[in-house]
Design an enzyme around this catalytic site. Sequence first.
Site, PDB file in Angstrom:
ATOM      1  N   LEU A  50       2.544  10.456  10.581  1.00 31.84           N
ATOM      2  CA  LEU A  50       3.558  11.412  10.151  1.00 31.84           C
ATOM      3  C   LEU A  50       4.917  11.182  10.793  1.00 31.84           C
ATOM      4  O   LEU A  50       5.915  11.707  10.338  1.00 31.84           O
ATOM      5  CB  LEU A  50       3.075  12.842  10.423  1.00 31.84           C
ATOM      6  CG  LEU A  50       1.875  13.263   9.575  1.00 31.84           C
ATOM      7  CD1 LEU A  50       1.503  14.698   9.859  1.00 31.84           C
ATOM      8  CD2 LEU A  50       2.165  13.080   8.091  1.00 31.84           C
ATOM      9  N   ARG A  51       4.969  10.453  11.853  1.00 26.35           N
ATOM     10  CA  ARG A  51       6.237  10.063  12.517  1.00 26.35           C
ATOM     11  C   ARG A  51       6.982  11.214  13.191  1.00 26.35           C
ATOM     12  O   ARG A  51       7.971  10.985  13.866  1.00 26.35           O
ATOM     13  CB  ARG A  51       7.187   9.368  11.541  1.00 26.35           C
ATOM     14  CG  ARG A  51       6.592   8.170  10.822  1.00 26.35           C
ATOM     15  CD  ARG A  51       6.380   6.998  11.755  1.00 26.35           C
ATOM     16  NE  ARG A  51       5.952   5.805  11.020  1.00 26.35           N
ATOM     17  CZ  ARG A  51       4.933   5.035  11.403  1.00 26.35           C
ATOM     18  NH1 ARG A  51       4.246   5.325  12.495  1.00 26.35           N
ATOM     19  NH2 ARG A  51       4.600   3.968  10.714  1.00 26.35           N
ATOM     20  N   HIS A  72     -10.104   1.840   8.247  1.00 23.26           N
ATOM     21  CA  HIS A  72      -9.660   0.772   7.343  1.00 23.26           C
ATOM     22  C   HIS A  72     -10.363  -0.577   7.521  1.00 23.26           C
ATOM     23  O   HIS A  72      -9.730  -1.570   7.861  1.00 23.26           O
ATOM     24  CB  HIS A  72      -8.128   0.603   7.364  1.00 23.26           C
ATOM     25  CG  HIS A  72      -7.465   0.537   8.713  1.00 23.26           C
ATOM     26  ND1 HIS A  72      -6.236   1.077   8.951  1.00 23.26           N
ATOM     27  CD2 HIS A  72      -7.851  -0.017   9.879  1.00 23.26           C
ATOM     28  CE1 HIS A  72      -5.889   0.852  10.200  1.00 23.26           C
ATOM     29  NE2 HIS A  72      -6.855   0.194  10.778  1.00 23.26           N
ATOM     30  N   PHE A  86       4.511  -3.332  10.501  1.00 23.23           N
ATOM     31  CA  PHE A  86       3.308  -3.259   9.663  1.00 23.23           C
ATOM     32  C   PHE A  86       3.253  -1.909   8.937  1.00 23.23           C
ATOM     33  O   PHE A  86       3.778  -0.914   9.413  1.00 23.23           O
ATOM     34  CB  PHE A  86       2.052  -3.379  10.524  1.00 23.23           C
ATOM     35  CG  PHE A  86       1.826  -4.758  11.084  1.00 23.23           C
ATOM     36  CD1 PHE A  86       1.158  -5.717  10.322  1.00 23.23           C
ATOM     37  CD2 PHE A  86       2.257  -5.093  12.356  1.00 23.23           C
ATOM     38  CE1 PHE A  86       0.926  -6.983  10.847  1.00 23.23           C
ATOM     39  CE2 PHE A  86       2.033  -6.361  12.873  1.00 23.23           C
ATOM     40  CZ  PHE A  86       1.369  -7.303  12.129  1.00 23.23           C
ATOM     41  N   GLY A  87       2.580  -1.877   7.807  1.00 30.53           N
ATOM     42  CA  GLY A  87       2.231  -0.592   7.197  1.00 30.53           C
ATOM     43  C   GLY A  87       2.885  -0.320   5.869  1.00 30.53           C
ATOM     44  O   GLY A  87       3.943  -0.869   5.543  1.00 30.53           O
ATOM     45  N   ASP A 104      -3.965   5.673   4.687  1.00 31.19           N
ATOM     46  CA  ASP A 104      -3.393   4.848   5.751  1.00 31.19           C
ATOM     47  C   ASP A 104      -1.857   4.869   5.677  1.00 31.19           C
ATOM     48  O   ASP A 104      -1.198   3.882   5.998  1.00 31.19           O
ATOM     49  CB  ASP A 104      -3.923   3.412   5.665  1.00 31.19           C
ATOM     50  CG  ASP A 104      -4.109   2.794   7.045  1.00 31.19           C
ATOM     51  OD1 ASP A 104      -3.823   3.484   8.050  1.00 31.19           O
ATOM     52  OD2 ASP A 104      -4.538   1.632   7.126  1.00 31.19           O
ATOM     53  N   HIS A 117      -9.532   1.486  15.601  1.00 36.17           N
ATOM     54  CA  HIS A 117      -8.833   0.479  14.791  1.00 36.17           C
ATOM     55  C   HIS A 117      -9.551  -0.832  15.116  1.00 36.17           C
ATOM     56  O   HIS A 117      -9.347  -1.408  16.189  1.00 36.17           O
ATOM     57  CB  HIS A 117      -7.359   0.433  15.213  1.00 36.17           C
ATOM     58  CG  HIS A 117      -6.591  -0.726  14.664  1.00 36.17           C
ATOM     59  ND1 HIS A 117      -6.230  -0.813  13.351  1.00 36.17           N
ATOM     60  CD2 HIS A 117      -6.119  -1.842  15.255  1.00 36.17           C
ATOM     61  CE1 HIS A 117      -5.560  -1.945  13.154  1.00 36.17           C
ATOM     62  NE2 HIS A 117      -5.484  -2.583  14.294  1.00 36.17           N
TER      63      HIS A 117
END
Lengths: 436, 324
Positions: A74-75, A243, A334-335, A316, A190
Amino acid sequence: MGARDSTGLVAYVNARLIDPAAGLDARGAVLTNGETIADVGPGLFQGGVPSGMEVVDCRGLCLAPGLVDMRVQLREPGEEHKETLKSAGEAAVAGGVTSMVCLPNTTPVIDDVATVEFVARRARKIGLAKVYPYAAATKQVEGKELSEMGMLAEAGALAFTDGVKAIRNAQLMRRALSYAATFGLLIVQHPEEPSLAEGGMMGEGELATRMGLSGIPAAAEAIMLERDMRLVAITGGRYHAAHVSTAEGIEVIRKAKARGLPVTCDTAPPYFALNELAVGDYRTFAKLSPPLRAEADRQAVVAGLKDGTIDAVASDHAPQDQDSKRVPFAAAEFGGVGLETLLAITLELAHNGHLGLAEALRLVTSAPAGILGLAAGRLKVGAAADLVLFDPARGWTVDAKKFRSKSKNSPFDDRPVQGMVIRTVIDGRTVYLADA
Amino acid sequence: MTDARFPHRHLLGIQALGPSEITTLLDLAEGYVEQNRSNDKRKNLLRGRTVINLFFENSTRTRTSFELAGKRLGADVINMQSAGSSVQKGETLIDTAMTLNAMHLDVLVVRHPDSGAVKLLSEKVNCAVINGGDGSHEHPTQALLDALTIRRRKGKLSGLTVAICGDVLHSRVARSNIYLLNAMGASVRLIGPRTLLPSEVGRLGVEVFHDMRKGLDGVDVIMMLRIQNERMRGNFIPSIREYFHFFGLDREKLALAKPDAVIMHPGPMNRGVEIDSDVADDVERSLIREQVEMGVAVRMACLDLLTRGLPCSASDLPPSQGGV
């Protein structure tokens, strides 16, 4: 669009009801009373709707539990230029997501009771998708010291993870699993051996070689999962792999489940809908962690979803701003964002004949809710009236520019998809209505 | 040579003692409790005997307790405190044994940070050896003094339910208590986070609980263990406040035990970490002070029994191959 009065009775009639947990796929209706579901079923309102109720005609479209997205970033707090609780909340409801579980990799890190409470309180105030935090498994997600899991769980943390970082030290992972098991809590990993992933930018293989980019071997996932399965076996701790993306990794989980270990896993839409070719031409929006893999891996992910080895699908969602992505591939973050494409891409599993519609929906509703012990993702009398109305057949083209999310870094931009969210309801309030 | 009721040359642990031997020790200690409370505390039973307290770990209360026990029985007591630098492990420990043999002592009390070190020493010396605590292995006199304390308060050991709470993983006190209480017919519960409970500890004949509220339900005795500071910095548990919240003994958790349940602690206490001062100082419930008193009596009983078997000159004996 806009919030409505949450009091009173609302009848959602003429719907194709889909409740994956109950195995229900039939025409019927839902009655909500204020914030909760008051009645549901195929026979409901067959004799007409009593007067005094607000009526929503679903026109034969699918009415299902709101989506539960078990992995979003969510940052906020800390990187509000990429995403905020509000912009993510808007993106979520536009995607039919009514509950989301956020990673602790914010600034400050969600590793104390005050930050857990801050996130929950802010999200409640915004009143869009419900937000449940993961808390850090280790203080500052540094992988050195255990976090106060017991007190964090009491404050509302659903499970414990170091987010986008693997818990790399085996002794610490053992203690984390052991300590979490003291309170019956879940550790989310992860699954990537960091020393093998270090410096890697995409999946290792021919394409990476041709592009001149350093690769991350698929074995990085299997090695970490193998290690963790042994630690699960000696601690009895509950473990969830986030993931999963490789054939070998999925096989590790499959065997662990066959042995009866308390293990679950999820994957994300890119890993069953895309392969490494998406990064061709150095498309940084397809630079993901874990990286997109070979076609055989993608097929293994689909097979894992079909045979139940993979329990759930999460978006994700990883917002990155232009400055993080409009750079040379090696320098890019990334992302990819995913809240607004989660439903449509997951429905591809049904459209392509891999899963039934209800089975595909289960992966993004009752299955993740079950793993996390959330009372969500079901059409049940007494449950919160969190609903999504969607048209499974309606086609549209992903246009990242139109995303509600503050960041537009979607690996699915320009992709034609099928399945559109028409209305999203949270606690009985309509919080999203598609433009007619 | 040795007393028929206690046919052991050394006291290395509880694990090898039977119920009658434990009872013999406790009964003998009862007498010393009375003696210690009288004006004439001194006996000459051990006159001419030499007792050395050899401590490879810092200790105040255990060493003082042994010293007092020896002196009250009339022995010459000498303390040797090793800072860990002059005397090391392995070969040098055996060198120490040779040195001690040359001193013709009668009883050696040893505390050592390594499990098994006291047994190794006992195989090389000519005198009787009492284990004053070795690593995470055993601390037999602590378990005996705990048992005497409980027996005097409750009138028995058999049939009681005793909860041992906290850092069992590193605790020699917990292990000795488990063996003793099991031997005497009490049932033992262990309570702690999984990170502080050793592997397969359930096989030691205990019931394991991770929820202190459930574990304390209906118990007669609560034994709190000391938790070392260095174990609270995220390695085994995340923090002091989290530990106290879930595993610290306070009034609220104590209320779940039997109304007459008693509280024990081997000391020194970390107030506000494993135990709230409010309950530690409760004269009705806390037996912590009595434990210290029983410690001297139990150690007198141990010195008494072990010296009964000794010849006039201990150095006449060959090194024994096994002890308790």
